[in-house]
Write an enzyme that holds these catalytic residues in place. Structure first.
Site: not given
Ligand code: C5P
Length: 424
Positions: A218-221
């Protein structure tokens, strides 16, 4: 400009002195109109010295000049900081029992209020309704800041910083139409706004690609910027849908009730949702951080440690935005559709971040591209953001807007740029 600075009785009244100084430094003529209660916190002499003008709280001073009508008539902008729950209630009801509320009834210029109060007062249904009604009438009501309140308690209700109030106030004064400047979190605001009758779809958050039943890439958004954009679109009157890819539940809970939320998780799910909306959406804003790759295969059962390293095989995800542009260019989507991309760039030693964003606009083929610099800790999960909006011009990417401030504030400016693009 001739500006009326209304000050009401809250502990944050002292911060209004900084707002006053800021307005004066920019050359504006400011008439301070405090309530009687405000003078308990900061005295008349301070306001008179800083504004260079007489200060009164009542309609019975300067009667021969009909002050309670004249001040409102002459005002080109009214800023109220801090605005107490009591002031909002009186203004909503049209009560005119002091000079400030009488001025509000006679003023025809933009009104910007910066509320400050305890969280319970701000969230009380009476205040919520008063705020919604005032916004509907065209007031700009800045969302209070979150933090320490007068006592030991903390939460939403703090007066925003003077610079933020100044920025919002001057933006409202120069706005071509007031509703776009309204705060984004109002559920009811903007039903007659500039995007009334327009369908806006915003993707937000970050997609997750499962590795096994418990792990994902995933990512940090956080989804805050996308959610703020959806709220701004709704406040401008749009029929708004948020495609929320793993957006924090607290962020979703803060959305106005007239934003429809469709939750998705993977890139494939987000793509399916985007495509389902493509034939009816007038505007699609791709604010989501989409995973470029996914595991070639997700394990059916939880993966166990093997004692050695682990090599993952990843395959490329489809570029949803590119697909939307292609579908639109092939005439398969709604006529006149506006496609807006986001570019979160850190830049590199060879190429500065903004150049990468400009290249991305031309590569992706969108109508607008919103660039935010995410080097260091900027943007992700933060409440503030800085963006630059580009459109394709004759000589490459052309800057059409630039905005810094809360994600709500930035969202208003982005929505304004979208409206400008659609009416170009
Ligand atoms: O190429 P990059 O990921 O930086 O592009 C960012 C823009 O493209 C964002 O608007 C994002 O939502 C969109 N995007 C997409 N599908 C992908 C990757 C990005 O729609 N697979």
């Amino acid at each position: 400009m001739r500006i009326v600075l209304g000050v009401t009785g809250g502990i944050a009244a002292y911060k209004a002195a900084h707002v006053l100084r800021g307005l004066r430094e920019q050359g504006h003529e400011v008439r301070v109109v405090p309530t009687e209660a405000a003078l308990t916190f900061v005295g008349r002499a301070t306001w008179e010295a800083l504004s260079g003008q007489p200060v009164s709280t009542t309609v019975f001073d300067g009667v021969e000049q009909v002050e309670h009508v004249r001040i409102g008539h002459e005002a080109e902008l009214v800023v109220i900081a801090p605005a107490t729950a009591d002031l909002l209630a009186r203004a909503r009801a049209g009560i005119a029992d002091d000079l400030l509320t009488a001025t509000l009834l006679t003023a025809t210029c933009p009104v910007v209020a910066a509320p400050a109060m305890h969280t319970q007062m701000w969230e009380n249904p009476a205040t919520v309704e008063n705020v919604a009604v005032l916004r509907e009438r065209g007031w700009t009501i800045i969302e209070p800041a979150v933090g320490r309140l007068t006592g030991a308690d903390s939460g939403p209700g703090r007066l925003p910083e003077p610079e933020d109030i100044l920025e919002a106030a001057l933006a409202a004064a120069h706005a071509p139409s007031a509703p776009v400047q309204q705060d984004t979190s109002s559920a009811e605001a903007g039903e007659t706004g500039p995007l009334h009758g327009t369908s806006v779809v915003v993707s937000a958050g970050g997609t997750r690609e499962p590795l096994d039943p418990v792990r994902f890439l995933g990512n940090r958004s956080s989804g805050k910027q996308g959610a703020a954009l959806a709220a701004a679109a709704a406040a401008a009157g749009a029929d708004t849908t948020l495609l929320a890819a793993n957006v924090d539940s607290a962020v979703l809970a803060d959305l106005p009730t007239n934003v429809q939320v469709d939750e998705v998780s993977t890139t494939a799910e987000l793509q399916a949702a985007c495509m389902a909306h493509a034939s009816t959406a007038d505007v699609i804003i791709m604010a989501a951080a989409v995973a470029d790759y996914r595991p070639a295969q997700a394990a059916e059962h939880k993966m166990k440690k093997s004692g050695g390293g682990l090599v993952l095989e990843l395959v490329e995800n489809p570029d949803i935005l590119r697909g939307l542009v292609e579908a639109r260019d092939a005439g398969l989507t709604r006529t006149g559709q506006t496609l807006v991309g986001f570019a979160a760039e850190t830049g590199s030693p060879e190429t500065p971040a903004h150049e990468l964003a400009q290249q991305k606009l031309l590569r992706k083929g969108t109508d607008l591209l919103v660039f935010n610099d995410v080097s260091g800790d900027r943007a992700f999960g933060q409440d503030d953001n800085t963006v630059v909006v580009y459109r394709p011009g004759d000589a490459g990417a052309q800057e059409v807007a630039r905005s810094t401030g809360s994600k709500a504030h930035v969202s208003h400016d982005v929505i304004r740029a979208i409206i400008a693009e659609r009416t170009r």
